[in-house]
Enzyme design. Structure first.
Site, short mmCIF file in Angstrom:
data_model
loop_
_atom_site.label_atom_id
_atom_site.label_comp_id
_atom_site.label_asym_id
_atom_site.label_seq_id
_atom_site.Cartn_x
_atom_site.Cartn_y
_atom_site.Cartn_z
N GLY A 117 -3.69 -1.93 -0.55
CA GLY A 117 -4.72 -1.09 0.08
C GLY A 117 -4.39 0.39 -0.09
O GLY A 117 -3.23 0.77 0.02
N ARG B 64 -5.35 -5.31 -6.49
CA ARG B 64 -4.51 -6.47 -6.19
C ARG B 64 -4.50 -7.32 -7.46
O ARG B 64 -5.53 -7.42 -8.13
CB ARG B 64 -5.06 -7.22 -4.98
CG ARG B 64 -5.01 -6.32 -3.72
CD ARG B 64 -5.00 -7.12 -2.45
NE ARG B 64 -4.59 -6.27 -1.33
CZ ARG B 64 -5.41 -5.48 -0.64
NH1 ARG B 64 -6.68 -5.42 -0.92
NH2 ARG B 64 -4.94 -4.75 0.35
N ASP C 134 4.45 -4.13 1.68
CA ASP C 134 5.45 -5.19 1.43
C ASP C 134 5.17 -5.99 0.17
O ASP C 134 6.09 -6.32 -0.58
CB ASP C 134 5.46 -6.16 2.62
CG ASP C 134 6.22 -5.59 3.82
OD1 ASP C 134 6.90 -4.56 3.65
OD2 ASP C 134 6.10 -6.18 4.90
N THR D 57 0.75 2.61 3.64
CA THR D 57 -0.25 1.74 4.30
C THR D 57 -0.63 2.36 5.64
O THR D 57 0.23 2.90 6.34
CB THR D 57 0.28 0.30 4.55
OG1 THR D 57 -0.63 -0.38 5.44
CG2 THR D 57 1.66 0.27 5.17
N ASP E 276 -1.37 0.73 8.14
CA ASP E 276 -1.07 -0.23 9.22
C ASP E 276 0.26 0.00 9.96
O ASP E 276 0.48 -0.62 11.00
CB ASP E 276 -1.08 -1.66 8.67
CG ASP E 276 -2.49 -2.12 8.30
OD1 ASP E 276 -3.46 -1.54 8.82
OD2 ASP E 276 -2.61 -3.06 7.49
N ASP F 18 3.01 -1.20 9.34
CA ASP F 18 3.68 -2.48 9.56
C ASP F 18 4.78 -2.77 8.53
O ASP F 18 4.92 -3.89 8.08
CB ASP F 18 2.64 -3.62 9.58
CG ASP F 18 1.87 -3.73 8.28
OD1 ASP F 18 1.92 -2.79 7.46
OD2 ASP F 18 1.23 -4.78 8.06
N ARG G 226 -5.00 -6.07 10.11
CA ARG G 226 -5.21 -7.52 10.01
C ARG G 226 -4.09 -8.28 10.69
O ARG G 226 -4.28 -9.27 11.36
CB ARG G 226 -5.33 -7.92 8.54
CG ARG G 226 -5.79 -9.35 8.35
CD ARG G 226 -5.92 -9.70 6.89
NE ARG G 226 -7.02 -9.00 6.25
CZ ARG G 226 -7.14 -8.86 4.93
NH1 ARG G 226 -6.24 -9.37 4.12
NH2 ARG G 226 -8.17 -8.24 4.41
P1 ADP Z 1 0.53 -4.43 0.03
O1 ADP Z 1 1.42 -3.87 -1.01
O2 ADP Z 1 -0.30 -3.38 0.69
O3 ADP Z 1 1.29 -5.32 1.00
P2 ADP Z 1 -0.55 -6.80 -1.28
O4 ADP Z 1 0.22 -7.75 -0.42
O5 ADP Z 1 -1.95 -7.12 -1.58
O6 ADP Z 1 -0.57 -5.33 -0.68
O7 ADP Z 1 0.27 -6.67 -2.64
C1 ADP Z 1 -0.17 -5.80 -3.65
C2 ADP Z 1 0.13 -6.39 -5.00
O8 ADP Z 1 1.55 -6.56 -5.16
C3 ADP Z 1 -0.41 -7.79 -5.25
O9 ADP Z 1 -1.76 -7.79 -5.63
C4 ADP Z 1 0.45 -8.27 -6.37
O10 ADP Z 1 0.05 -7.74 -7.61
C5 ADP Z 1 1.81 -7.67 -6.00
N1 ADP Z 1 2.59 -8.68 -5.29
C6 ADP Z 1 2.41 -9.13 -4.04
N2 ADP Z 1 3.27 -10.10 -3.73
C7 ADP Z 1 4.02 -10.30 -4.85
C8 ADP Z 1 5.08 -11.19 -5.20
N3 ADP Z 1 5.56 -12.07 -4.33
N4 ADP Z 1 5.61 -11.09 -6.44
C9 ADP Z 1 5.15 -10.19 -7.30
N5 ADP Z 1 4.15 -9.33 -7.05
C10 ADP Z 1 3.58 -9.38 -5.84
O1 F6P Z 2 -4.77 -1.00 4.41
C1 F6P Z 2 -4.46 -1.98 5.37
C2 F6P Z 2 -5.66 -2.76 5.70
O2 F6P Z 2 -6.57 -1.84 6.13
C3 F6P Z 2 -5.55 -3.86 6.73
O3 F6P Z 2 -5.59 -3.43 8.05
C4 F6P Z 2 -6.70 -4.72 6.37
O4 F6P Z 2 -6.56 -5.99 6.85
C5 F6P Z 2 -6.68 -4.67 4.89
O5 F6P Z 2 -6.16 -3.40 4.55
C6 F6P Z 2 -7.98 -4.93 4.26
O6 F6P Z 2 -7.97 -4.49 2.94
P1 F6P Z 2 -9.01 -5.00 1.86
O7 F6P Z 2 -10.29 -5.21 2.56
O8 F6P Z 2 -9.03 -3.93 0.84
O9 F6P Z 2 -8.46 -6.29 1.33
#
Ligand code: ADP
Ligand code: F6P
Length: 328
Positions: free
Chosen positions: A14, A75, A106, A128, A130, A132, A174
């Protein structure tokens, strides 16, 4: 001599206000350190599609004040696979990228960890709204998001008081209730519902609303975190049970956009520069954080194993200050 020759920078997951300030800092500090920089568009998806551009000091001019991310974000499920990660590392090598700064949450750190395993030096920066991410007390975007939400909730409060209504305002988060907790306190909400603490006892909220109305309160603000959700149906049930007009307002994506606050620009600038510096020192598989008053870095695995909890004391204070359910 810096330990890397060319670093890449990407934003992932995000978006968050302040990501541009972080990109700018990475680019400029790396250049000051004698290292070239490439921008990777649209997160790991853009890496796999080889959407890679050269960046110089001019390419990050006039962006520190802008929300969103000039590199775009995405993503990418392919990057969760071993093949995708190997392909990403091969593309980095093809473009001469020997270090990458990943700005995200994360999930994005997991991707950075995978690249490090495949021989690309990586550093993560917490981006982020959040808040978190356990290894840091601050995440880029949080301050802008809470101020945007706070202003919006103040406005809802005005109309709520005028019409003597109850209002449920749903804020983002979320899995985490930080935005709801901070805004709930800052907006003087009567009830704050966060996923970490909510007991789903709607009857006690209804009792609070009735008690508050008896005490002469003209409005009742409930700040509800996205992780609990269902604000519209909750409003219908509350209205039916109390006889008080109840409306739901879902703030949504407005909280993720907008010009970053000074705080977000500052943290993003220092964290971006710090990430460039430690890559230049030869560090890899690290994540930058702000902990106990200082900018620090941790091993990514160690950072991902850390736990973050809403402070019991702060939550208790939020309950006490709302005076909800009091009869005097
Ligand atoms: P955030 O970084 O905000 O937590 P996401 O969890 O959607 O957001 O992760 C962002 C991107 O990071 C994912 O779309 C994916 O490309 C990559 N990613 C997430 N988890 C993994 C994983 N376990 N191994 C490798 N790449 C990952
Ligand atoms: O950026 C964090 C966040 O706003 C969360 O609070 C929310 O659940 C999530 O992103 C939603 O992101 P998207 O709708 O882009 O998947």
């Amino acid at each position: 001599m810096p330990a890397v020759k060319t670093i890449g920078v990407l934003t992932s997951g995000g978006d968050a206000p302040g990501m541009n300030a972080a990109i700018r800092a990475v680019v400029r500090k790396a250049i000051v350190n004698g290292v070239s920089v490439k921008g990777i568009k649209k997160g790991y998806q853009g890496l796999l599609n080889e959407e890679i551009i050269d960046m110089d000091t001019r390419s990050v001019s006039d962006i520190i004040q802008r929300g969103g991310t000039i590199l775009g974000t995405a993503r990418c499920s392919e990057f969760r696979t071993e093949e995708g990660q190997q392909k990403g590392a091969d593309i980095c090598k093809k473009h001469g990228i020997d270090g990458i700064v990943v700005i995200g949450g994360d999930g994005s750190y997991r991707g950075a960890q995978a690249l490090a395993r495949h021989g690309i030096n990586t550093v993560g920066i917490p981006g982020t709204i959040d808040l978190d991410i356990a290894c840091t007390d601050y995440t880029i975007g949080f301050d802008t998001a809470i101020n945007t939400a706070m202003d919006a909730i103040d406005k809802v409060r005005d109309t709520s008081s005028s019409h003597e209504r109850c209002s449920i305002i749903e804020v983002m988060g979320r899995n985490a209730g930080y935005i709801a907790l901070w805004c709930g306190v800052a907006n003087g909400a009567e009830d704050i519902l966060i996923p970490e603490k909510y007991d789903y006892n709607e009857q006690s909220i209804i009792n609070n609303i009735i008690a508050n109305r008896r005490r002469g309160k003209t409005h009742h603000l409930i700040v509800n975190a996205e992780g609990i959700g269902h604000s519209t149906s909750m409003a219908r049930r509350i209205e039916a049970a109390t006889g008080i007009e109840t409306r739901a307002t879902i703030l949504g994506y407005m909280q993720r956009g907008g010009n970053p606050t000074c705080t977000d620009r500052y943290y993003a600038s220092i964290m971006g520069a710090y990430a460039a510096d430690i890559l230049c020192e030869g560090k890899s598989n690290r994540v930058v954080g702000f902990k106990n008053g200082a900018f620090v870095d941790f091993d990514i695995e160690e950072a991902l194993q850390m736990q973050k909890n809403i402070s019991e004391y702060e939550f208790e204070v939020s309950r006490a200050l709302s005076m909800s359910g009091m009869t005097k």
